[in-house]
Design a protein around this motif. Structure first.
Motif, PDB file in Angstrom:
ATOM      1  N   GLU A 199       0.814  -1.214   0.000  1.00  0.00           N
ATOM      2  CA  GLU A 199       0.000   0.000   0.000  1.00  0.00           C
ATOM      3  C   GLU A 199       0.848   1.264   0.000  1.00  0.00           C
ATOM      4  O   GLU A 199       0.520   2.247  -0.672  1.00  0.00           O
ATOM      5  CB  GLU A 199      -0.928  -0.002   1.224  1.00  0.00           C
ATOM      6  CG  GLU A 199      -1.912  -1.169   1.245  1.00  0.00           C
ATOM      7  CD  GLU A 199      -2.810  -1.202   0.017  1.00  0.00           C
ATOM      8  OE1 GLU A 199      -3.201  -0.112  -0.462  1.00  0.00           O
ATOM      9  OE2 GLU A 199      -3.133  -2.300  -0.458  1.00  0.00           O
ATOM     10  N   THR A 200       1.950   1.279   0.745  1.00  0.00           N
ATOM     11  CA  THR A 200       2.733   2.503   0.901  1.00  0.00           C
ATOM     12  C   THR A 200       4.026   2.504   0.092  1.00  0.00           C
ATOM     13  O   THR A 200       4.602   3.571  -0.148  1.00  0.00           O
ATOM     14  CB  THR A 200       3.088   2.716   2.380  1.00  0.00           C
ATOM     15  OG1 THR A 200       3.985   1.666   2.801  1.00  0.00           O
ATOM     16  CG2 THR A 200       1.840   2.697   3.248  1.00  0.00           C
ATOM     17  N   GLY A 201       4.514   1.317  -0.273  1.00  0.00           N
ATOM     18  CA  GLY A 201       5.798   1.226  -0.950  1.00  0.00           C
ATOM     19  C   GLY A 201       6.980   1.273  -0.009  1.00  0.00           C
ATOM     20  O   GLY A 201       8.141   1.257  -0.447  1.00  0.00           O
ATOM     21  N   ALA A 202       6.719   1.301   1.297  1.00  0.00           N
ATOM     22  CA  ALA A 202       7.797   1.384   2.284  1.00  0.00           C
ATOM     23  C   ALA A 202       8.565   0.067   2.348  1.00  0.00           C
ATOM     24  O   ALA A 202       7.987  -1.017   2.215  1.00  0.00           O
ATOM     25  CB  ALA A 202       7.230   1.721   3.653  1.00  0.00           C
ATOM     26  N   GLN A 203       9.876   0.163   2.589  1.00  0.00           N
ATOM     27  CA  GLN A 203      10.717  -1.026   2.698  1.00  0.00           C
ATOM     28  C   GLN A 203      10.800  -1.489   4.137  1.00  0.00           C
ATOM     29  O   GLN A 203      10.963  -0.689   5.055  1.00  0.00           O
ATOM     30  CB  GLN A 203      12.130  -0.737   2.174  1.00  0.00           C
ATOM     31  CG  GLN A 203      13.045  -1.953   2.201  1.00  0.00           C
ATOM     32  CD  GLN A 203      14.456  -1.649   1.742  1.00  0.00           C
ATOM     33  OE1 GLN A 203      14.693  -0.648   1.070  1.00  0.00           O
ATOM     34  NE2 GLN A 203      15.391  -2.507   2.117  1.00  0.00           N
TER      35      GLN A 203
END
Length: 332
Positions: free
Chosen positions: A49-53
């Motif tokens: 959803e956020t693209g956060a790693q």
């Protein structure tokens, strides 16, 4: 033959510099989390959803240039999820690593191949798996047991794709231009699709060079993707090539200039996604062979695609991961 008048769509999100050089493989972990493997030998985890790693990064390892391909250092060539806590990675070092996703530690190493591991496929019971390698062998392993149960060798070149049909039947795709249907119980080949003699004029329906990938569509059909830029739909049991999808006529170009299909994904019933070295992803109707949509935005070859719900992810030689939403597009 497919039409080229399909709409071209832009992506929703791009993760820049996801890996060094190529993003080789994408793998679903949960409904909201996926993993990527790259030429840097690393496995990274991302929020859909956020693209956060995710902070956890796993290191499969790197290697020098492959003896048959001047690709420079390679790393992770394939990933296979056993369950939310266990992941397999294959590629360089000629082995498969079994990761504990809770701790980030290696639980087992499956050794035995003499060259890069190119594909891993889990049996439905999740108790064992098959893998294919550039050493021409298909090996069978029990999950959690480090010794290889057995190996099968009928191809004359490396194995790039394996698709399990049922508990006793599977299909393999090879650089020897052929696909084979196997009886798992006794290791015999039941049928060969396309070329096995490297004489394409004798097999007009077959691929004209390496076969990179195979994908089960239903109980009677599967798709294959080749270095000739073609995707073919086959009847599993009769061996008939039902039809061919092709981006363009690349057969007049030198072999190393042809844009091969790297992978295929069955997006939804009747829809097939293909990724190609022409930097695009395409959606096909595999019942009619019509091209419906093209997703453009990568600056280099697309090496991997992954479906997660109504989203599609792609990884490329441009080091990025892109997120697409093909179901929201209006088709002409």
């Amino acid at each position: 033959m497919a039409s080229f008048a399909a709409p071209i769509l832009d992506c929703e999100r791009t993760i820049e510099a996801a890996h060094w050089k190529r993003v080789r493989f994408l793998c679903k972990i949960t409904e909201t989390k996926y993993a990527s493997g790259g030429d840097d030998g690393l496995i990274k985890f991302w929020d859909l959803e956020t693209g956060a790693q995710d902070p956890m990064v796993l290191d499969h390892g790197q290697d020098g240039p492959h003896k048959n391909h001047d690709h420079g250092k390679g790393g992770v060539m394939c990933l296979c999820l056993i369950d939310e806590d266990n992941l397999l990675s294959g590629g360089v070092k000629n082995l498969i690593k079994h990761w504990d996703l809770k701790t980030g530690e290696v639980k087992f190493e499956y050794e035995g191949h003499d060259s890069w591991v190119m594909c891993i496929t889990l049996f439905p019971d999740k108790k064992s798996f098959l893998c294919g390698s550039c050493d021409r062998t298909i090996r069978h392993w029990t999950v959690g047991k480090e010794e290889c149960e057995r190996y099968m060798i009928k191809h004359t070149q490396g194995i790039y794709g394996i698709e399990i049909i049922d508990d006793n039947t599977f299909i393999s795709a090879s650089a020897d231009w052929s696909l084979k249907l196997w009886n798992f119980e006794d290791g015999t080949v039941l049928r060969t699709y396309g070329n096995e003699s490297w004489e394409p004029e004798e097999h007009e329906d077959g691929h004209k060079i390496w076969v990179w990938y195979c994908l089960l569509l239903d109980k009677d059909r599967f798709a294959s993707a080749g270095h000739d830029g073609m995707c073919k739909i086959w009847n599993i049991w009769t061996g008939e090539c039902l039809f061919t999808l092709q981006v363009a006529d690349h057969l007049k170009m030198k072999w190393n200039q042809r844009p091969p299909y790297r992978c295929l994904v069955k997006y939804q019933e009747g829809k097939l996604l293909s990724a190609c070295e022409d930097k695009t992803i395409k959606m096909w109707d595999y019942e009619t062979g019509e091209l419906e949509q093209t997703y453009a935005g990568h600056s280099q070859a697309v090496w991997t695609i992954l479906q997660m719900g109504d989203k599609v992810l792609s990884g490329s030689g441009d080091s990025t991961i892109k997120l697409w939403a093909p179901s929201t597009a209006e088709l002409e």
